[in-house]
Enzyme design. Structure first.
Site, PDB file in Angstrom:
ATOM      1  N   THR A 140       2.965  -2.328  -8.436  1.00 21.47           N
ATOM      2  CA  THR A 140       3.838  -3.496  -8.436  1.00 21.47           C
ATOM      3  C   THR A 140       3.029  -4.697  -8.892  1.00 21.47           C
ATOM      4  OG1 THR A 140       5.589  -4.667  -7.240  1.00 21.47           O
ATOM      5  CG2 THR A 140       3.579  -4.264  -6.012  1.00 21.47           C
ATOM      6  N   CYS A 154       5.040 -12.444  -1.394  1.00 24.10           N
ATOM      7  CA  CYS A 154       5.545 -11.107  -1.081  1.00 24.10           C
ATOM      8  C   CYS A 154       4.390 -10.209  -0.653  1.00 24.10           C
ATOM      9  CB  CYS A 154       6.204 -10.481  -2.308  1.00 24.10           C
ATOM     10  SG  CYS A 154       7.582 -11.423  -2.969  1.00 24.10           S
ATOM     11  N   HIS A 205       7.837  -3.553  -2.144  1.00 25.22           N
ATOM     12  CA  HIS A 205       7.507  -4.946  -2.484  1.00 25.22           C
ATOM     13  C   HIS A 205       8.436  -5.836  -1.642  1.00 25.22           C
ATOM     14  CE1 HIS A 205       6.462  -7.935  -5.951  1.00 25.22           C
ATOM     15  NE2 HIS A 205       7.007  -8.625  -4.968  1.00 25.22           N
TER      16      HIS A 205
END
Lengths: 161, 206
Positions: free
Chosen positions: A23, A29, A46
């Site tokens: 990711t 995040c 994520h």
């Protein structure tokens, strides 16, 4: 040939050896990665927000720590992963900007990290490595063959945990 | 009619486009005065995007960008980003300071400070023209600057929005000109509740 499974923002997926899972651009995040070394399956979420409880729109369970991690676990169990064998690694939860005003929304990174930890604890999944906080973005990639998590940043280079 | 960006009709989009146009036009004028060169801009793009795709608009989630970020305070809260790709940022700094930095150099404190100031001036003129147009109270927070991956930076402004939906409205304006190209983007991300006030201040029936 191994391929790279991509996980978007507020998204989750799994990869089986020899594939990798990645990711990009984690800021506040948090990227949570679960790994079963016996069958070489890696799962990645994520996570954008700590909790689905206060959200007005809960249609995407992959967005919240409290719903994403259990869903990821479920997906991995379908592939034969066993919960007690799983280890967890996580990265992200940065505070990209600092403001004197702002309150809670401004420390969302830290809250995401805390929420992910408490969910892992509830599920009795052991957290073996983390690279969280700071004020910079991260791109992470796990090799489902080895379970090694590579963490790339713009200013601090690359490291592996 | 609705205040869900995903269900806006053509007329509502046109109104938002005009808002973006006026804001960015003023910002371009401010930039032009600052560096004493002519600046052109494109007609703004107004789009509703899944929040997961916003970073793709500036070259992908791990593209290196320079972003000045501020919170819009007042009647219609939201976030605003002024985003430059790395080369544009270097070109812009060169126009302002006369110093050309190499692509691999880290940005010096002076360059970062210059970019922050440009972002501050541009965002400020964007906002004040919007406030004049709508008669609404809109104030910028103190701006912050970051040089990092686009996804990491932009996701910050999406936290608020993502609590109430998966779509964000983006008013994106590019401007260019100068001897070396400088392409910048403004992203205006109003909080979900702000649309109603914005539209009613502009006389759009909801």
């Amino acid at each position: 040939m191994s391929k790279i499974v991509k996980v978007g923002m507020a998204d989750l997926n799994v990869a089986v050896s020899p594939d990798k899972i990645r990711t990009t651009g984690l800021g506040s995040c948090v990227g949570v990665v679960l790994y079963d070394s016996m069958i070489k399956v890696a799962g990645m979420a994520h996570v954008m927000l700590p909790s689905s409880e206060i959200a007005r729109d809960k249609t995407n369970p992959a967005k919240f720590a409290d719903t994403a991690i259990p869903l990821l676990l479920e997906k991995m169990e379908k592939l034969g992963a066993v919960r007690r064998r799983l280890t967890a690694k996580m990265a992200g939860g940065a505070q990209m900007f600092s403001f004197s005003t702002g309150g809670d929304a401004m420390r969302i990174g830290q809250r995401n990290v805390e929420a992910c930890k408490s969910v892992l604890e509830q599920l009795k999944i052991r957290l073996v490595a983390e690279d969280t906080g700071g004020n910079y973005g991260r791109t992470i990639e796990m090799d489902a063959e080895t379970g090694i998590l590579m963490i790339k940043t713009v200013s601090k280079g690359v490291k592996e945990v | 009619m609705t205040t869900n960006p995903k269900e806006f009709d053509d007329f509502q989009f046109d109104v938002l486009k005009e808002v973006g146009n006026i804001g960015a036009g003023n910002a371009a004028t401010a930039l032009s005065q600052l560096i004493n060169k002519e600046i052109d801009m494109k007609v703004p793009q107004v789009s509703v995007l899944p929040i997961t795709e916003i970073a793709g608009e500036v070259g992908g989630a791990d593209a290196l960008v320079v972003a000045v970020f501020l919170r819009i305070l007042g009647d219609v809260p939201g976030y605003m980003f002024f985003v430059l790709n790395e080369q544009s940022a270097r070109n812009l700094v060169k126009q302002m300071t006369g110093v050309q930095s190499e692509p691999d150099d880290v940005f010096s404190d002076m360059e970062i400070s210059a970019l922050n100031e440009v972002g501050n001036i541009l965002s400020g003129s964007y906002l004040s023209s919007m406030a004049d147009l709508t008669g609404l109270n809109m104030q910028p927070s103190v701006p912050a600057i970051a040089i990092d991956m686009a996804g990491a930076i932009l996701s910050y402004g999406l936290v608020e929005i993502s609590q109430s939906g998966d779509y964000a409205l983006m008013i994106d304006t590019s401007f260019f000109g100068l001897e070396e190209e400088v392409t910048g983007h403004f992203f205006l991300l109003p909080d979900p509740d702000s649309f109603e006030k914005l539209f009613s201040a502009l006389g759009v029936q909801l």
